[in-house]
Write a protein that holds these residues in place. Structure first.
Motif, PDB file in Angstrom:
ATOM      1  N   PRO A 161     -11.336 -55.585  77.166  1.00  0.00           N
ATOM      2  CA  PRO A 161     -10.425 -54.007  77.541  1.00  0.00           C
ATOM      3  C   PRO A 161     -11.780 -52.731  76.993  1.00  0.00           C
ATOM      4  O   PRO A 161     -11.653 -51.366  77.046  1.00  0.00           O
ATOM      5  CB  PRO A 161      -9.986 -54.311  76.987  1.00  0.00           C
ATOM      6  N   ASP A 162     -12.430 -53.189  75.833  1.00  0.00           N
ATOM      7  CA  ASP A 162     -12.990 -51.983  75.128  1.00  0.00           C
ATOM      8  C   ASP A 162     -13.762 -51.650  75.479  1.00  0.00           C
ATOM      9  O   ASP A 162     -14.741 -50.708  75.540  1.00  0.00           O
ATOM     10  CB  ASP A 162     -12.961 -53.003  73.394  1.00  0.00           C
ATOM     11  N   PHE A 163     -14.714 -52.659  75.550  1.00  0.00           N
ATOM     12  CA  PHE A 163     -16.453 -52.713  76.931  1.00  0.00           C
ATOM     13  C   PHE A 163     -15.893 -52.027  78.102  1.00  0.00           C
ATOM     14  O   PHE A 163     -16.472 -50.784  77.950  1.00  0.00           O
ATOM     15  CB  PHE A 163     -16.915 -53.913  77.505  1.00  0.00           C
ATOM     16  N   ASP A 164     -14.280 -51.999  78.851  1.00  0.00           N
ATOM     17  CA  ASP A 164     -14.541 -51.375  79.858  1.00  0.00           C
ATOM     18  C   ASP A 164     -13.939 -49.960  79.335  1.00  0.00           C
ATOM     19  O   ASP A 164     -14.731 -48.699  80.390  1.00  0.00           O
ATOM     20  CB  ASP A 164     -13.021 -52.450  80.915  1.00  0.00           C
ATOM     21  N   ALA A 165     -13.067 -49.896  78.679  1.00  0.00           N
ATOM     22  CA  ALA A 165     -13.195 -48.721  78.691  1.00  0.00           C
ATOM     23  C   ALA A 165     -14.075 -47.247  77.910  1.00  0.00           C
ATOM     24  O   ALA A 165     -14.132 -46.343  77.748  1.00  0.00           O
ATOM     25  CB  ALA A 165     -11.666 -48.234  76.813  1.00  0.00           C
TER      26      ALA A 165
END
Length: 647
Positions: A573-577
């Motif tokens: 999720p951090d990469f996606d964000a």
């Protein structure tokens, strides 16, 4: 230089190349001999080349003071009409006839016949709020140009992602609309003396929009208008809802309206075949076309009306583009002096060791640059449920251990002759958005083995193979054994064999499997790559797109028709964000820069994919040639042809 000395020098070079190839992981010496120049024996190679060199050096000087360069390229263009095709062979010559209008250099863009590239920071690109109502043509949340109707999902003013999209309810609403202004430099003239104005760019926009012109209509379909404000200023306006990330390139290459449309009366369909557009097109660049001899060459001569003539450009008077389909013959003709430049498309990879040796002996100059493709290893982090195997790669430490145990540099040095650049990200080191200080994974088997020990992969019986001991989700005694899948390309097989031994030194058992390209890249769910049915795999990708390739919604699944490129199944999720922050911002903004930086850092820490190296492209020059510069992102090496010179 005497004939005997020439014979000895070239014989040494050829024989040294054969010896060099035998010491490296390269094709066999017999193959090297066959690909050196033209003939199939050392004696005839040397004799043939010496004859050509002697013949060239004994020619009397012309003495007219004019400079001529001969460029050998692999193909004859089928057309020189800008919208008649996209052959690299045509682009070489088009760079001589046209100059710009925008160059794509080192992963960026540079204005050529424009005063500058527009930018939101400078105010010549703006996003205004525009009121739209039912029946207007807008770009919806999916990015498609449509008629606005109730219930349609669209992005209101200031919204740049699907997260803030709303359903159109009927009453008028505000949406984003881009306005971008372009200004030509002064003094531009067509080679017939007529002034070049932005109306010529508008004319090209009209040609591009015509159904008979066989090019993509993507930007055309998302354009509200493209008009000339005066002779040097054009404005592009996008449809409401269309925020173009490369808005600064929406300037159409000028074409001569005064000649093609007004004087000759040609319509868009006529230009596909007309002599004046397809074989002898007129431009504003450094050269004009003098002749096209089918099957042999195209000659261009200095354009006295070139807008940079006051700078002394171009430096040469004539350039001959010769068509040489055989790479062996192209190299022979350069050595003999019949060619001055051999373009990248006219060379073959198996000539590389010879070309390097010729450069070492100061016979030729070899130009090389990293290309826009990179090699990488993808870990099967999340294979499809039907692909039943132990969870080797769910733990980031396993992926990191794999990286430490892999000697990427030795493959770059041996299989690829030291030309590739080992990389630490999906963006090249010279990319403007490459992040500094990324985690690195140099070849360090001890560090790799320490991580394996930490995880519980141990070699308790000292047989050289690590087995699971208290590894979560893996039965004790399970050997660290998996399959590395790729295609049947010879260099990839050679690379994998080296890395197989690297990994064995750390206690891995790696089985190699190489399958035909069609089988490897077959659609999911059955294809091994896009069906996510592999342990470890390696292949080549283009640099762009960047982070979007690895967001979680790019994992190929039945829901997206197995079309995603995130074949490892990586989801963070951090990469996606971070990636979405970059993707929803405009280039040059803080969000765009920081989003790309953060995405790379997370990617390098989590290592769903191990970057190996950038591939490369080569060109060959005679030592007398100056000004030739290969660029990673310019497709043709002729991008700065006006600066070519010869001593």
């Amino acid at each position: 230089m005497s004939r005997k000395k020439l014979m000895a020098m070239i014989g040494t070079i050829v024989l040294s190349s054969i010896i060099l190839s035998a010491c490296m992981i390269t094709p066999t010496p017999e193959i090297i001999i066959e690909t050196v120049v033209v003939e199939k024996t050392v004696e005839t190679i040397v004799e043939k080349v010496v004859e050509k060199v002697v013949e060239k050096t004994e020619e009397p000087a012309v003495g007219d003071g004019l400079k001529t360069l001969v460029v050998c390229q692999s193909q004859e263009p089928d057309t020189l009409y800008w919208y008649g095709g996209n052959m690299l062979a045509a682009r070489h010559i088009q760079h001589a006839v046209y100059d710009g209008p925008i160059d794509s250099r080192t992963y960026g863009y540079q204005a050529v016949i424009l005063e500058k590239l527009p930018s939101t920071e400078d105010g010549d690109a703006i996003i205004n709020a525009v009121t739209v109502q039912a029946g207007d043509i807008v770009v919806n949340d999916a990015g498609a140009p449509v008629e606005l109707i109730e219930g349609m999902l669209v992005r209101p003013y200031g919204c740049r992602s699907s997260e803030c999209a709303v359903e159109f309810g009927g009453p008028p609403m505000e949406m984003d609309q881009m306005f971008v202004t372009f200004t030509l430099v002064e003094g531009l003239k067509w080679s017939d003396g007529e002034d070049l104005t932005v109306d010529d760019s508008v004319y090209t926009f009209e040609l591009t929009a015509d159904p008979s012109t066989p090019v993509s209509k993507f930007t055309i379909d998302r354009t509200a208008s493209y008009e000339a404000l005066d002779d040097r200023t054009a404005m592009w306006i996008g449809l409401p809802g269309y925020v173009d990330k490369t808005y600064f390139t929406n300037f159409w290459i000028p074409m001569p309206r005064h000649l093609w449309q007004e004087e000759l009366g040609y319509g868009p369909a006529d230009l596909l075949e007309a002599e004046e557009s397809s074989r002898m097109p007129m431009g504003w660049g450094a050269f004009v076309i003098k002749e096209w001899v089918p099957g042999d060459h195209i000659t261009v001569e200095k354009n006295p009306l070139y807008y940079r003539a006051s700078e002394g450009l171009p430096y040469v008077d004539t350039i001959i583009f010769r068509f040489v389909s055989d790479p062996n013959a192209a190299v022979a003709q350069l050595i003999s002096g019949e060619c001055d430049i051999v373009t990248q498309d006219a060379l073959s990879a198996d000539l590389t060791p010879l070309l390097l040796k010729l450069e070492q002996e100061s016979v030729v100059e070899l130009a090389s640059v990293a290309s826009t493709t990179w090699e990488h290893v993808d870990f099967g982090i999340s294979p499809v449920p039907e692909y039943d195997r132990p969870d080797f790669f769910g733990d980031v430490r396993m992926r990191q251990a794999f990286a430490y145990c892999l000697d990427r540099q030795i493959v770059a040095d041996t299989v690829f002759y030291g030309l590739p650049t080992v990389i630490d990200s999906y963006l090249p080191p010279d990319h403007p958005y490459h992040a500094d200080g990324l985690p690195e994974y140099p070849y360090d088997p001890e560090q790799g083995q320490a991580l394996l020990e930490e995880m519980g992969w141990v070699d308790a019986d000292s047989d050289g193979v690590r087995k699971a001991k208290d590894v979560e989700g893996v039965l004790d005694g399970t050997p660290l054994e998996f399959t590395w899948l790729s295609v049947t390309d010879a260099t990839r097989i050679q690379s994998m064999q080296i890395w197989q031994q690297n990994l064995a030194d750390c206690g891995f058992i790696v089985n190699l499997e190489n399958v035909p390209v069609g089988q490897y890249f077959a659609n999911g769910p059955d294809g091994p790559l896009f069906g996510r049915r592999f342990d470890v795999t390696s292949f080549t990708s283009s640099v762009e797109p960047s982070c979007s390739r690895y967001v979680s919604n790019a994992v190929p699944t039945a829901n997206n028709g197995w079309s995603g490129e995130n074949v490892s199944g990586f989801a963070d999720p951090d990469f996606d964000a971070a990636c979405n922050r970059a993707l929803t911002a405009l280039p040059g903004t803080v969000d765009y820069f920081e989003g790309h930086q953060d995405a790379q850092r997370i990617f390098s820490e989590q290592l769903p994919v191990l970057p190996l190296f950038l591939h490369y492209k080569l060109a060959l020059l005679r030592l007398e040639v100056d000004g030739f510069i290969l660029d990673a992102t310019e497709d043709s090496a002729m991008w700065n042809i006006e600066a070519f010179d010869t001593q």
